[in-house]
Design a protein around this motif. Sequence first.
Motif, PDB file in Angstrom:
ATOM      1  N   GLN A  87       1.369 -12.375   0.656  1.00  0.00           N
ATOM      2  CA  GLN A  87       1.290 -13.784   0.278  1.00  0.00           C
ATOM      3  C   GLN A  87       0.674 -13.941  -1.111  1.00  0.00           C
ATOM      4  O   GLN A  87       1.134 -14.756  -1.921  1.00  0.00           O
ATOM      5  N   ASP A  90       3.356 -12.913  -3.702  1.00  0.00           N
ATOM      6  CA  ASP A  90       4.405 -13.925  -3.853  1.00  0.00           C
ATOM      7  C   ASP A  90       3.892 -15.199  -4.515  1.00  0.00           C
ATOM      8  O   ASP A  90       4.679 -16.000  -5.019  1.00  0.00           O
ATOM      9  N   GLN A 108       4.678  -8.304   4.722  1.00  0.00           N
ATOM     10  CA  GLN A 108       3.275  -8.710   4.840  1.00  0.00           C
ATOM     11  C   GLN A 108       2.381  -7.997   3.830  1.00  0.00           C
ATOM     12  O   GLN A 108       1.376  -8.549   3.384  1.00  0.00           O
ATOM     13  N   GLY A 111       4.975  -8.444  -0.094  1.00  0.00           N
ATOM     14  CA  GLY A 111       5.641  -9.684  -0.455  1.00  0.00           C
ATOM     15  C   GLY A 111       7.154  -9.561  -0.414  1.00  0.00           C
ATOM     16  O   GLY A 111       7.708  -8.533   0.002  1.00  0.00           O
TER      17      GLY A 111
END
Length: 297
Positions: A87, A90, A108, A111
């Motif tokens: 996350q 990204d 996870q 990304g």
Amino acid sequence: MKALVGLFLTLVCAVVVAIVLVPLCYRAPVQLCCPAPGMRDSRTASGVRSFQGYSRVPDGKPLERALCQRCAIVSSSGQMLGSQLGQAIDGQECVLRMNHAPTAGYEQDVGTRCTIRVVSHTSVPLLLRNQPYFFQQSQDTVYFIWGPSKKMDREKMGPTYQALLKVMEKYPQMQIYTLTEEKMTYCDDVFQNETGKNRMKSGSFLSTGWFTMILAMELCEQISVFGMVSDSYCREQNHSSVPYHYFEKGRLDECRTYLMHEQARHAGHRFITEKAIFSRWAKRKKIIFNHPSWAGR
């Protein structure tokens, strides 16, 4: 009387010179500080810059794009496994990945986004084996391919360049650039300036990480590097043992590979040396190293 006439003529000459020269003096600064029409306006309006050294396939045009404010360089290291950094990666404006490192199945940790992919000529065949994943599904990714002139030559149609032409014929919307011979020489020169050693004479091969970092320093205002260890990490007694690539578990050990290449007399990637250089660059450019976290010095 003659003295008065001489004084009068002197005053007249001074006035004439002043009339001629003063406008020129005021005009010169205006010309210097004002660029040609359209240059300043287009740069300010769009923010697009031209980057020499990156040549588009097949037309040879230089790279033109706006700078990225925040970039993520995602290492292919096994350090990324279990990181849960997907996350955060990204969330960066631009995401740079290397060679054939996948995201599918590792979202996870690494990304999903890929703005730029820097690829060695040796990894191009690996991309070609999975064209639907790398080319059909990645139309928004800009590819930068580096390699020696015998592989990348446009006029003599080097084998890697020929393969890239076929990719463009099949996926005409792709954006693929090759590093020019001048850019490759520049990257060699940077290595020599930083180490005092000629790359070829020292038996060294630059890594894809090297070309990725140089590209990022040109394109990015701020760089966050994910999964890259420091130059001293593999010499620490309690360093972790992880795969060389996060997507190739159980094959090569990262630190063993780094140390082996660092000591190789011929054809060695100087991963540890490069990381020491990146550490110094972090003092000049805003570069942050994450997971493991370490500071430039």
